[in-house]
Design an enzyme around this catalytic site. Sequence first.
Site, mmCIF file in Angstrom:
data_model
loop_
_atom_site.group_PDB
_atom_site.id
_atom_site.type_symbol
_atom_site.label_atom_id
_atom_site.label_comp_id
_atom_site.label_asym_id
_atom_site.label_seq_id
_atom_site.Cartn_x
_atom_site.Cartn_y
_atom_site.Cartn_z
ATOM 1 N N THR A 127 -6.078 3.225 -5.620
ATOM 2 C CA THR A 127 -5.557 3.809 -6.861
ATOM 3 C C THR A 127 -6.655 4.481 -7.689
ATOM 4 O OG1 THR A 127 -4.669 3.148 -9.022
ATOM 5 C CG2 THR A 127 -5.788 1.438 -7.796
ATOM 6 N N ASP A 128 -6.257 5.453 -8.495
ATOM 7 C CA ASP A 128 -7.210 6.096 -9.418
ATOM 8 C C ASP A 128 -7.712 5.107 -10.470
ATOM 9 O OD1 ASP A 128 -4.815 5.887 -10.891
ATOM 10 O OD2 ASP A 128 -4.655 8.033 -11.316
ATOM 11 N N GLU A 129 -7.000 3.993 -10.656
ATOM 12 C CA GLU A 129 -7.370 3.049 -11.720
ATOM 13 C C GLU A 129 -8.718 2.375 -11.469
ATOM 14 O OE1 GLU A 129 -4.333 0.732 -13.506
ATOM 15 O OE2 GLU A 129 -2.725 1.994 -12.720
ATOM 16 N N TYR A 151 -6.154 -5.880 -12.487
ATOM 17 C CA TYR A 151 -5.526 -5.230 -11.318
ATOM 18 C C TYR A 151 -6.506 -4.257 -10.674
ATOM 19 C CZ TYR A 151 -3.039 -1.384 -8.963
ATOM 20 O OH TYR A 151 -2.667 -0.402 -8.078
ATOM 21 N N LYS A 155 -8.416 -4.299 -7.046
ATOM 22 C CA LYS A 155 -8.257 -3.198 -6.090
ATOM 23 C C LYS A 155 -9.634 -2.631 -5.714
ATOM 24 C CE LYS A 155 -5.205 -1.331 -4.544
ATOM 25 N NZ LYS A 155 -4.431 -1.564 -3.294
#
Length: 336
Positions: A127-129, A151, A155
Amino acid sequence: MRLLVTGGAGFIGSEFVRATLRGVLPSSSGTHITVLDKLTYSGNELNLAPIADLQNYRFVQGDICDGDLVDDVVAGHDAIVHFAAETHVDRSIEGAASFVCTNALGTQVLLEAASRHRLGRFVHISTDEVYGSISEGAWTEASPVAPNAPYAAAKAAGDLLALAWHRTRKLDVVVTRCTNNYGPYQYPEKLIPLFTTNLLDGQQVPVYGDGHNRRQWLHVSDHCRAIQLVLLGGRPGEVYHIGGGTELTNLELTERILDACGAGWDMVRHVPDRLGHDLRYSLDTTKIHTELGYSPRVAFEDGLAETVEWYRTHRGWWEPLKNPDKAAGSPTDAGR
Ligand code: NAD
């Protein structure tokens, strides 16, 4: 190709499985898929019902942290596409243990088994997060990870482990990092399905803080097409961004959902902001475009209209998820 898809009963994983087995994705004929999924609250076998009777499909319910099970299931496959994760940021702020277990430890268990069985490819879906927040410009694949939410931190741990397996064990790992996804079958705790189903039920929608947080939105079918390109053509040890969708503030997105549902601003209430809420994410997607010829195809207006229509016509799918008491008729199911 014999593919193992972890988290294949979730939102994006099930789209990937359905699209592959229906031959919607390029070069997918002859593929056999095993789905390994724990069926947490966000996993749903109904998501796979459209392909459940196919001969080239098998479902295994289990936890990616279970080393013995994973070792058994991985044997005999050519590649893994690893979607399984705990995915909801708010839940990770409430309690991060399951996020660390699945997103970090579970990834390591899969990497060990993939190395042991000499799998040809391991696609790690991320994810970009993991990059944190960026007020201007866009991250490239060379940008350092600097996650904020638990989260995203869990990741990022999985991403780094996957890349470490490439460097140390020569496992053919590719990591993808995608922007926010939307589309059918998304669990109704995430913004678009939550707002849509609330409005379909005549309930208000909760906007965090001032609503100025910005995200890029990509239709799930575009994400899955990009994953297939990376699976077949990505270079080992590389990270690929997947995005190129529409960037909107939460207020702009809310306005579009209100319009699509025929509702007005009186249906919006502002709620206290999420702790540590990242202001903006933005991915530079030049690499996947140049190397693999990928561009998104679904225009946001069309994708959103189609998604709202899907929720309008699939109450039987989401109502039991939002009202488990009513669906099960039992107070013991209330925690789901
Ligand atoms: P989801 O929550 O809808 O699905 C997750 C799936 O993983 C569920 O089927 C769940 O049962 C399964 N799972 C969870 N823990 C497991 C475990 N220990 N063992 C086996 N299965 C387990 O999530 P999603 O939105 O489909 O996201 C899939 C992947 O894509 C995730 O890795 C996520 O980080 C990534 N991603 C999502 C988005 C997005 O906007 N949804 C954007 C970028 C990246």
